[in-house]
Enzyme design. Structure first.
Site, PDB file in Angstrom:
ATOM      1  N   GLU A 173      66.884  12.870  16.969  1.00 46.27           N
ATOM      2  CA  GLU A 173      67.344  11.805  17.997  1.00 46.27           C
ATOM      3  C   GLU A 173      68.056  10.546  17.452  1.00 46.27           C
ATOM      4  O   GLU A 173      69.278  10.217  17.962  1.00 46.27           O
ATOM      5  CB  GLU A 173      66.410  11.629  18.871  1.00 46.27           C
ATOM      6  CG  GLU A 173      65.964  12.713  19.636  1.00 46.27           C
ATOM      7  CD  GLU A 173      66.862  13.412  20.779  1.00 46.27           C
ATOM      8  OE1 GLU A 173      67.394  12.252  21.532  1.00 46.27           O
ATOM      9  OE2 GLU A 173      66.909  14.372  20.835  1.00 46.27           O
ATOM     10  N   GLU A 202      66.939  25.067  27.187  1.00 44.31           N
ATOM     11  CA  GLU A 202      66.948  24.890  25.890  1.00 44.31           C
ATOM     12  C   GLU A 202      65.545  25.077  25.517  1.00 44.31           C
ATOM     13  O   GLU A 202      64.812  24.770  26.295  1.00 44.31           O
ATOM     14  CB  GLU A 202      67.393  23.207  25.503  1.00 44.31           C
ATOM     15  CG  GLU A 202      68.967  22.861  25.614  1.00 44.31           C
ATOM     16  CD  GLU A 202      68.964  21.750  25.269  1.00 44.31           C
ATOM     17  OE1 GLU A 202      69.577  21.464  24.293  1.00 44.31           O
ATOM     18  OE2 GLU A 202      68.447  20.683  25.839  1.00 44.31           O
TER      19      GLU A 202
END
Length: 165
Positions: free
Chosen positions: A138, A48
């Site tokens: 997040e 990623e």
């Protein structure tokens, strides 16, 4: 596209582009979410990658405990480089702009070449899969929304966004 979220939400959403292309964008400043180019490779192991243009305080705090592996001069700015491992053991490469911005050009190939020069196995990045200009969080500290308009002309990809909290 539009994104809306509630406090406590976790999300990654955005508009996809041809993997590896340079993207031009403009947006408003972000307070509690990251504005970035996100991608993932199709190689084994998958990697990623995050080219962060505006970083949230939460992500900044998470990266602050990581060593800075180097810097990259790209797209009229300087980026700090980090490497992390996700909970599922996926390698993650980060380029985080030192001075947040809300418009400009992102050139992924510059970051890929710099990661390789810093000893990060960016050869695997050559197998590009998904890539999108995204908003990421997040754990949202507050509810919010973003409205993004995509403008494509002469193969220059531009987006404008408006964020509200």
């Amino acid at each position: 596209y539009s994104l809306r979220w509630d406090a406590g939400a976790q999300f990654l959403g955005g508009k996809g582009w041809e993997a590896g292309s340079s993207d031009t964008y403009s947006s408003t400043a972000f307070n509690s979410a990251d504005l970035l180019l996100y991608g993932v490779t199709t190689s084994e192991p998958a990697i990623e990658y995050f080219i962060v243009e505006a970083i949230s305080p939460r992500t900044a705090a998470q990266l602050a405990v990581q060593p800075i592996l180097g810097t990259i001069d790209a797209d009229d700015g300087v980026y700090d480089v980090y490497a992390t491992i996700a909970n599922d053991a996926t390698p993650q490469y980060w380029s985080v702009r030192q001075s947040a911005r809300d418009g400009g050009v992102i050139t992924p190939s510059t970051h890929f070449a710099s990661w390789t020069a810093l000893g990060m196995p960016a050869g695997a990045v050559g197998a590009l899969g998904l890539q999108l200009v995204a908003v990421r969080n997040e754990e949202a500290e507050e509810s919010g929304s973003i409205d993004v308009t995509i403008l494509n002309a002469f193969n220059v990809r531009t987006f404008r966004s408006k964020v509200s909290y």
